[in-house]
Design a protein around this motif. Sequence first.
Motif, short mmCIF file in Angstrom:
data_model
loop_
_atom_site.label_atom_id
_atom_site.label_comp_id
_atom_site.label_asym_id
_atom_site.label_seq_id
_atom_site.Cartn_x
_atom_site.Cartn_y
_atom_site.Cartn_z
N ILE A 81 22.22 -36.38 1.12
CA ILE A 81 21.47 -36.06 2.34
C ILE A 81 21.53 -37.23 3.30
O ILE A 81 21.72 -38.38 2.89
CB ILE A 81 20.01 -35.70 2.02
CG1 ILE A 81 19.31 -36.86 1.30
CG2 ILE A 81 19.93 -34.43 1.20
CD1 ILE A 81 17.83 -36.61 1.04
N PHE A 82 21.38 -36.93 4.58
CA PHE A 82 21.30 -37.97 5.60
C PHE A 82 19.91 -37.94 6.20
O PHE A 82 19.43 -36.89 6.63
CB PHE A 82 22.34 -37.75 6.70
CG PHE A 82 22.17 -38.70 7.86
CD1 PHE A 82 22.48 -40.05 7.72
CD2 PHE A 82 21.67 -38.25 9.08
CE1 PHE A 82 22.31 -40.94 8.77
CE2 PHE A 82 21.50 -39.13 10.14
CZ PHE A 82 21.82 -40.47 9.98
N ILE A 83 19.26 -39.09 6.20
CA ILE A 83 17.92 -39.20 6.75
C ILE A 83 18.01 -39.98 8.06
O ILE A 83 18.31 -41.18 8.06
CB ILE A 83 16.97 -39.90 5.76
CG1 ILE A 83 16.95 -39.13 4.43
CG2 ILE A 83 15.57 -40.00 6.35
CD1 ILE A 83 16.14 -39.80 3.34
N SER A 84 17.80 -39.28 9.15
CA SER A 84 17.95 -39.89 10.47
C SER A 84 16.81 -40.86 10.76
O SER A 84 15.79 -40.89 10.05
CB SER A 84 17.97 -38.81 11.55
OG SER A 84 16.69 -38.19 11.64
N ALA A 85 16.99 -41.63 11.81
CA ALA A 85 15.95 -42.57 12.22
C ALA A 85 14.65 -41.83 12.56
O ALA A 85 13.56 -42.28 12.21
CB ALA A 85 16.43 -43.39 13.42
N ASP A 86 14.77 -40.67 13.24
CA ASP A 86 13.59 -39.91 13.60
C ASP A 86 12.85 -39.41 12.36
O ASP A 86 11.62 -39.45 12.29
CB ASP A 86 13.96 -38.72 14.49
CG ASP A 86 14.34 -39.15 15.90
OD1 ASP A 86 14.01 -40.29 16.28
OD2 ASP A 86 14.97 -38.34 16.61
N SER A 87 13.63 -38.91 11.38
CA SER A 87 13.00 -38.44 10.14
C SER A 87 12.33 -39.58 9.40
O SER A 87 11.22 -39.44 8.87
CB SER A 87 14.05 -37.77 9.24
OG SER A 87 14.53 -36.58 9.81
N LEU A 88 13.00 -40.73 9.35
CA LEU A 88 12.44 -41.89 8.67
C LEU A 88 11.12 -42.30 9.31
O LEU A 88 10.13 -42.58 8.60
CB LEU A 88 13.45 -43.03 8.69
CG LEU A 88 13.13 -44.29 7.87
CD1 LEU A 88 14.42 -44.92 7.36
CD2 LEU A 88 12.37 -45.31 8.69
N CYS A 89 11.09 -42.31 10.63
CA CYS A 89 9.87 -42.72 11.34
C CYS A 89 8.74 -41.71 11.16
O CYS A 89 7.56 -42.07 11.24
CB CYS A 89 10.16 -42.92 12.82
SG CYS A 89 11.22 -44.33 13.17
N SER A 90 9.09 -40.43 10.91
CA SER A 90 8.06 -39.42 10.67
C SER A 90 7.50 -39.51 9.26
O SER A 90 6.41 -39.03 8.98
CB SER A 90 8.62 -38.02 10.92
OG SER A 90 9.56 -37.65 9.91
#
Length: 337
Positions: free
Chosen positions: A19-28
């Motif tokens: 899976i790829f965890i984007s910067a936006d997802s990480l910050c959420s």
Amino acid sequence: MAATNKDETSIPNASSSPIFISADSLCSILTHQTLINHFRSTLPQASAILQTTIRQHYPLSSSSSLLLMPCWSSSPSLPYVGVKLVTHFPQNSALNLPGVQGSYVLFSSTTGQTLASMDSTELTLYRTSCVSGLASKYLARQDSEVLVMVGAGALAPHLIKAHLSAVPSLRKVFIWNRTVEKATTLADKLKENEEFAGVSFEGCGCLDEVVGLGDIVSCATNSEKPLVKGERLKAGAHLDLVGSFKPSMMECDDEAIRRGRVFVDNEAAIVEAGELVGAFERGVIKKDEVGGCLVELVRGDKIGRTSSDHITVFKSVGSAVVDMIAAQLVYETYIRS
């Protein structure tokens, strides 16, 4: 997002795709408070089972560099292998780009499969600031009211949020930057955050005028010349040094090191941080006078602040261990949501 039953293992089976965890997802997923708490609860055990090598640091030019930070565990309680790849381009500030960028790749230490990749620029900002926040729980006075933030780059708002989370008594934040407009812009942005109701923020252009007001002074710059003068630190201050990671860099002078009781995030700081390397060479402090490292404070093996009048200094350079623990929290939260 990938879905998993909360009772199932946190690691997908071998047929699952990475899976790829984007910067936006990480910050959420992350908050500074939850990551500080996660570090506090897991760092002692994780430090005992995680293995790392010396950080590999490759100069790409006179100012830019590539860093590789691997970490692995064979324990079923933390069955991961992780590698962070980071570029450091300080000149990017002129391009309105982050000076530190990178990726974190997480593997299963059971099967070797790639589990996830995630934005390590945001991961690094969170883990670096939360390491400082955790340290301030042990080293700063818990009635601290004034935070002085030295630097207004990408790490500054994270450090401010981490210290505010760790020391809720903070009520005033001064932000200094060589470019006053950047400090003022950051202060204005933080004023809009309802999370910080009751905290005032102010940008300023003269560090010497405000550094002596700081109960906590946090530094995140690329400076190669001392910015914080030890003679100006107030009694009982806590100095948090984050910016330097090589001997040519330093954010405070020898007097700050001499006056303070020094702690580090890990032993690499003793050979990498310019403030300490220079102080050792000049006889300001001996290596065996360093008070201890962060995990020793968390475990209770070392005592941090022993008096309200003492000055404490925390120097961090980062480690693959806290990268792994932060990536673990992001990954396991992501696949369970």
